[in-house]
Design a protein around this motif. Structure first.
Motif, PDB file in Angstrom:
ATOM      1  N   ASP A 133       7.446  -2.490   3.321  1.00 40.53           N
ATOM      2  CA  ASP A 133       8.153  -1.517   4.145  1.00 40.53           C
ATOM      3  C   ASP A 133       8.511  -2.081   5.510  1.00 40.53           C
ATOM      4  N   GLU A 134       7.678  -2.969   6.026  1.00 38.80           N
ATOM      5  CA  GLU A 134       7.914  -3.492   7.368  1.00 38.80           C
ATOM      6  C   GLU A 134       8.322  -4.955   7.287  1.00 38.80           C
ATOM      7  N   SER A 135       8.990  -5.386   8.332  1.00 40.78           N
ATOM      8  CA  SER A 135       9.347  -6.801   8.391  1.00 40.78           C
ATOM      9  C   SER A 135       8.061  -7.613   8.491  1.00 40.78           C
ATOM     10  N   PRO A 136       8.031  -8.729   7.875  1.00 34.89           N
ATOM     11  CA  PRO A 136       6.774  -9.461   7.742  1.00 34.89           C
ATOM     12  C   PRO A 136       6.202  -9.917   9.070  1.00 34.89           C
ATOM     13  N   ALA A 137       4.916  -9.670   9.264  1.00 40.96           N
ATOM     14  CA  ALA A 137       4.250 -10.173  10.463  1.00 40.96           C
ATOM     15  C   ALA A 137       3.875 -11.627  10.249  1.00 40.96           C
ATOM     16  N   ARG A 138       2.929 -11.853   9.374  1.00 42.27           N
ATOM     17  CA  ARG A 138       2.702 -13.218   8.950  1.00 42.27           C
ATOM     18  C   ARG A 138       3.501 -13.447   7.681  1.00 42.27           C
ATOM     19  N   GLN A 139       3.223 -14.575   7.024  1.00 43.27           N
ATOM     20  CA  GLN A 139       3.907 -14.801   5.771  1.00 43.27           C
ATOM     21  C   GLN A 139       3.535 -13.681   4.814  1.00 43.27           C
ATOM     22  N   ARG A 140       4.502 -12.907   4.447  1.00 42.42           N
ATOM     23  CA  ARG A 140       4.255 -11.764   3.583  1.00 42.42           C
ATOM     24  C   ARG A 140       4.626 -12.155   2.178  1.00 42.42           C
ATOM     25  N   GLN A 141       3.664 -12.138   1.304  1.00 45.85           N
ATOM     26  CA  GLN A 141       3.930 -12.573  -0.054  1.00 45.85           C
ATOM     27  C   GLN A 141       4.867 -11.612  -0.768  1.00 45.85           C
ATOM     28  N   LEU A 142       5.764 -12.155  -1.524  1.00 44.71           N
ATOM     29  CA  LEU A 142       6.634 -11.331  -2.360  1.00 44.71           C
ATOM     30  C   LEU A 142       6.112 -11.244  -3.786  1.00 44.71           C
ATOM     31  N   ARG A 143       5.023 -11.914  -4.030  1.00 44.64           N
ATOM     32  CA  ARG A 143       4.381 -11.879  -5.339  1.00 44.64           C
ATOM     33  C   ARG A 143       2.919 -11.504  -5.134  1.00 44.64           C
ATOM     34  N   LEU A 144       2.426 -10.546  -5.876  1.00 46.48           N
ATOM     35  CA  LEU A 144       1.030 -10.141  -5.750  1.00 46.48           C
ATOM     36  C   LEU A 144       0.423  -9.996  -7.137  1.00 46.48           C
ATOM     37  N   SER A 145      -0.898 -10.037  -7.161  1.00 50.86           N
ATOM     38  CA  SER A 145      -1.608  -9.746  -8.397  1.00 50.86           C
ATOM     39  C   SER A 145      -2.086  -8.303  -8.359  1.00 50.86           C
ATOM     40  N   MET A 146      -2.329  -7.769  -9.542  1.00 47.72           N
ATOM     41  CA  MET A 146      -2.628  -6.344  -9.630  1.00 47.72           C
ATOM     42  C   MET A 146      -3.905  -5.976  -8.896  1.00 47.72           C
ATOM     43  N   TRP A 147      -4.871  -6.871  -8.863  1.00 42.60           N
ATOM     44  CA  TRP A 147      -6.146  -6.540  -8.229  1.00 42.60           C
ATOM     45  C   TRP A 147      -6.109  -6.676  -6.712  1.00 42.60           C
ATOM     46  N   GLU A 148      -4.971  -7.101  -6.215  1.00 47.72           N
ATOM     47  CA  GLU A 148      -4.900  -7.245  -4.760  1.00 47.72           C
ATOM     48  C   GLU A 148      -4.454  -5.961  -4.076  1.00 47.72           C
ATOM     49  N   ILE A 149      -3.849  -5.091  -4.826  1.00 49.52           N
ATOM     50  CA  ILE A 149      -3.251  -3.916  -4.193  1.00 49.52           C
ATOM     51  C   ILE A 149      -4.087  -2.677  -4.465  1.00 49.52           C
ATOM     52  N   GLY A 150      -3.884  -1.690  -3.622  1.00 50.05           N
ATOM     53  CA  GLY A 150      -4.541  -0.407  -3.800  1.00 50.05           C
ATOM     54  C   GLY A 150      -3.500   0.692  -3.776  1.00 50.05           C
ATOM     55  N   PRO A 151      -3.942   1.900  -4.127  1.00 54.52           N
ATOM     56  CA  PRO A 151      -3.004   3.021  -4.109  1.00 54.52           C
ATOM     57  C   PRO A 151      -2.776   3.493  -2.681  1.00 54.52           C
ATOM     58  N   ILE A 152      -1.679   4.155  -2.486  1.00 56.61           N
ATOM     59  CA  ILE A 152      -1.466   4.804  -1.190  1.00 56.61           C
ATOM     60  C   ILE A 152      -2.590   5.802  -1.009  1.00 56.61           C
ATOM     61  N   SER A 153      -3.341   5.634   0.065  1.00 59.85           N
ATOM     62  CA  SER A 153      -4.607   6.343   0.155  1.00 59.85           C
ATOM     63  C   SER A 153      -4.447   7.748   0.716  1.00 59.85           C
ATOM     64  N   ALA A 154      -3.559   7.911   1.649  1.00 56.66           N
ATOM     65  CA  ALA A 154      -3.435   9.221   2.292  1.00 56.66           C
ATOM     66  C   ALA A 154      -2.928  10.242   1.269  1.00 56.66           C
ATOM     67  N   PRO A 155      -3.201  11.487   1.489  1.00 62.41           N
ATOM     68  CA  PRO A 155      -2.592  12.514   0.634  1.00 62.41           C
ATOM     69  C   PRO A 155      -1.085  12.409   0.684  1.00 62.41           C
ATOM     70  N   LEU A 156      -0.440  12.889  -0.327  1.00 63.71           N
ATOM     71  CA  LEU A 156       1.008  12.709  -0.496  1.00 63.71           C
ATOM     72  C   LEU A 156       1.738  12.953   0.825  1.00 63.71           C
ATOM     73  N   LEU A 157       2.461  11.969   1.231  1.00 66.26           N
ATOM     74  CA  LEU A 157       3.099  12.077   2.538  1.00 66.26           C
ATOM     75  C   LEU A 157       4.487  12.687   2.386  1.00 66.26           C
ATOM     76  N   ILE A 158       5.459  11.829   2.310  1.00 67.81           N
ATOM     77  CA  ILE A 158       6.812  12.323   2.042  1.00 67.81           C
ATOM     78  C   ILE A 158       7.096  11.960   0.598  1.00 67.81           C
ATOM     79  N   CYS A 159       7.234  12.931  -0.245  1.00 71.02           N
ATOM     80  CA  CYS A 159       7.412  12.620  -1.649  1.00 71.02           C
ATOM     81  C   CYS A 159       8.878  12.627  -2.019  1.00 71.02           C
ATOM     82  N   HIS A 160       9.314  11.477  -2.472  1.00 76.16           N
ATOM     83  CA  HIS A 160      10.705  11.375  -2.834  1.00 76.16           C
ATOM     84  C   HIS A 160      10.968  12.239  -4.066  1.00 76.16           C
ATOM     85  N   PRO A 161      12.032  13.023  -4.047  1.00 74.61           N
ATOM     86  CA  PRO A 161      12.261  13.956  -5.159  1.00 74.61           C
ATOM     87  C   PRO A 161      12.498  13.256  -6.488  1.00 74.61           C
ATOM     88  N   LEU A 162      13.044  12.049  -6.444  1.00 77.34           N
ATOM     89  CA  LEU A 162      13.385  11.402  -7.717  1.00 77.34           C
ATOM     90  C   LEU A 162      12.162  10.868  -8.453  1.00 77.34           C
TER      91      LEU A 162
END
Lengths: 440, 440
Positions: free
Chosen positions: A331-360
């Motif tokens: 979402d943001e411009s990269p601060a350090r080198q921001r990887q464009l490839r990740l593994s599944m175990w590196e990421i987590g779910p959006i933690s906050a309760p539903l923020l702005i939910c896109h209708p689609l």
DNA sequence: ATGTTGGCTAGAAGCCGACAA
DNA sequence: TTGTCGGCTTCTAGCCAACAT
């Protein structure tokens, strides 16, 4: 000459291990698997570390190792933590014992270390003033009060000598004084010796820690971009890659080095974490995710992004590999080198309760597609449909909808381990050779 | 920070190669094969370099590579010379193309480089005074007159500025002055910057050279014992050894790094030299030999000794290997680490006319036994009879008899190559990719 | 011929509070 | 609260010849 002598002496002592200091020097996001637990080893990621360390393009003709899939389940037989003699860069030596996949595996020990929350330590990224020859080191007030012995404020000025020990068991003396207008804590005499010996620069980070008996520990952490690209090649990267593959393919115990500051991602992952990510997590193109990243000043922050594709990073050499299978945009411009490839175990779910939910895209309207893949390549088929939705996402932005997905009724993020379990890590499990020393 | 920037700039320039300076920094005994020529590559020796560089005991389980004998005939396809960024240690990157043994090989190019006899250079081992912060560098008188521009002795005092370029194309300015009582040549201003930047210590050696157009070149050579044992391991020595073997066994072009200061012996030998030693030299137990060795002060001297046995260094892993096949004892107590194992091509005959001839061993009374062995293992059988004569030699000492053995009517020592052929090396033969640059 | 040392001096290192962000 | 700076002091770096080997 004298310098060498003192190092030699240190090298011969059996040294008390300080895993906490090592972890502080490794950075806030580094976790280590427990000795005795089961892990997944990725030769592909290991190769990336090697290639990054010697800064070489790889144009490689590897013989194929039929026994060696993209991931290899192992038991972490032993682990020793080290720091480089020259620049204090931390690394871990792990001995891995490949295990049969049929074998039923006790996952009880498969957690990672957690940094202790209540630790008596602080770290500070050095300012130009801290590193100049003009003066000493300005200690943040709360930091000084937390880790250093209290000063005798009846004296004028209040001052004491601090002796801090680094990862090589070398002691560094400092004069700690409280003076100036307004008053502040400073390290003066001894500081510049330390700075020049360690060749620290503004932007690097120092870590002070207080042990249980009041000892002071001291570590360093270099700015990320300026890691020293291992000079003096011994072997070509091709030979090294062949060597690491052959070692892993022999199905015997083998030893690897993990350098958390040089590697983009860990390539030895707790099996439980891996399984949870592969089998119990919904991953789909268009999914929102978050990931904790280290900032320039060695703090951490959650960044968010969107998965734009799921495909093999290297379809030729490593088909059906889970290594960096996800393509993402941030979402943001990269601060350090921001990887464009990740593994599944590196990421987590959006933690906050539903923020702005896109209708689609809502949980009910679009059923997320489960990505399920075999642990061993060959015994199944990974789903690698490359759905390019980057353009769509850009068009429908702002795209800030996050689907919170559930895994066995709890958060997908790795479980929190208390300090008792930390101690268990430190003292070893049932493995007979948990070496926890720190060598020269 | 500034330091890094300047290095980066240097790294990007294509740099003029200075093979002569490289050879000076490599030491007086180092020779390089000619690009395009045929060489014998010893994976065993290569492994020794790797093991020595990472200071590890090797307890290795290597898969066997049936295609790979103890020596491999290659063509030296290309070679680039380098110097380490951190400590100036020189190393050569060689690309080797394995050749079929049947193939008839043109040996015309198979000579080694020779250091130029008439070179305008000098080297000096640094004294404590040279490296202290108290003063500058005392230039030996003849050295100053040979390589530095003549001073204007009408000035009082005679002085000039010298700008010397190192292997990284970095320029170092010095003030060259002729003063003191008695008068002497000194380098003053600029010297301490150089010393501390290169981290030179007493015992290290500096080399000054004068180019054809009057440019001054400057190199360093560290004391042997304190080579920096490559910190920060990337791979275990086992993995590295497997990698280098696998790379060589693939029968394709492969690339190796040769570090003359870290290696005990060269492991890429000109084929002509190898053949001469193996097929045309009489080697027998009890034979006297000589060998040139480097002293502490980087001068060389001939040492003599006696061959006490001929046997495989590693009969299990490398049967029938010519690598360090000879066991020897030396006449003098070792100055530096004196090898007790040598290869046939490393030694020469006792050069002086017969000195004191021991009555028990003369050319006529004991017919020397020829050691003849196949170039490729498997196509013949090496004679490795371990005749232990050490005890006998000790009993009958003084044992100073030297049999001068003849090879095709000339000395067994490698042929002398003049400076024209040196230039040929420098400019390349018929190879299209003779890279002779020196990188960062 | 050249390594080491004492004397001297210029300049950097380093301690301090002032000031500002 | 803490980063930077000017002022001042201390000490090291570094130039010189004397002296020793």
């Amino acid at each position: 000459m004298m310098l060498n002598d003192s190092f030699d002496v240190v090298a011969e002592e059996k040294q008390v291990f300080n895993a906490a200091l090592w972890l502080e020097c490794a950075g806030p996001l580094v976790r280590l698997p427990t000795v005795g637990s089961h892990v997944v080893y990725f030769p592909q990621g290991h190769g990336e570390q090697v290639a990054a360390s010697i800064q070489t393009e790889v144009e490689l003709q590897i013989p194929s190792y039929p026994n060696l899939g993209p991931q290899l389940i192992c038991q972490l037989h032993s682990m020793t933590l080290h720091a480089d003699q020259e620049n204090d860069e931390v690394y871990a030596q792990m001995m891995l014992q490949p295990v049969k996949k049929e074998q039923d595996i006790n996952l009880e020990l498969d957690f990672e270390t957690q940094t202790m929350q209540s630790k008596l330590s602080f770290s500070k990224t050095l300012t130009p003033s801290d590193t100049s020859t003009h003066g000493g080191f300005s200690i943040p007030r709360r930091a000084a009060e937390k880790v250093f012995p209290p000063l005798d404020f009846t004296k004028q000025p209040p001052a004491q000598e601090i002796i801090a020990r680094d990862l090589h068991n070398k002691n560094w003396p400092f004069r700690h004084i409280y003076r100036g207008q307004p008053r502040r804590h400073l390290l003066t005499t001894g500081w510049s010796v330390f700075i020049s010996a360690k060749r620290l620069q503004a932007g690097d980070t120092v870590v002070f820690m207080r042990g249980e008996n009041g000892e002071i520990y001291l570590g360093t952490r270099r700015q990320h971009n300026q890691l020293p690209a291992t000079s003096l090649p011994l072997l070509t990267s091709d030979s090294m890659l062949i060597g690491l593959l052959a070692a892993a393919a022999m199905n015997k115990r083998f030893t690897i080095y993990y350098k958390p500051r040089a590697s983009i991602s860990a390539f030895v992952i707790p099996l439980a974490k891996y399984n949870k990510a592969i089998f119990q997590t919904q991953i789909y193109t268009g999914m929102r995710f978050r990931m904790e990243l280290e900032n320039e000043d060695s703090t951490t922050r959650n960044y968010t992004g969107t998965i734009t594709g799921i495909s093999d990073l290297d379809p030729i050499r490593w088909p059906n590999s889970h290594w960096r299978k996800l393509r993402v945009i941030w979402d943001e411009s990269p601060a350090r080198q921001r990887q464009l490839r990740l593994s599944m175990w590196e990421i987590g779910p959006i933690s906050a309760p539903l923020l702005i939910c896109h209708p689609l895209l809502s949980f009910s309207s679009k059923r997320p597609k489960l990505v399920q893949a075999p642990v061993q390549a060959g015994s199944g088929q990974a789903i690698g449909d490359e759905e390019e939705v980057e353009s769509m996402i850009k068009k429908t932005s702002p795209f800030a909808c996050g689907d919170e997905h559930l895994i066995n009724g709890q958060n997908a993020h790795s479980s929190i381990v208390g300090s008792e379990q930390w101690m268990q890590f430190q003292q070893g499990s049932n493995s007979e050779s948990l070496t926890v020393q720190l060598d020269n």
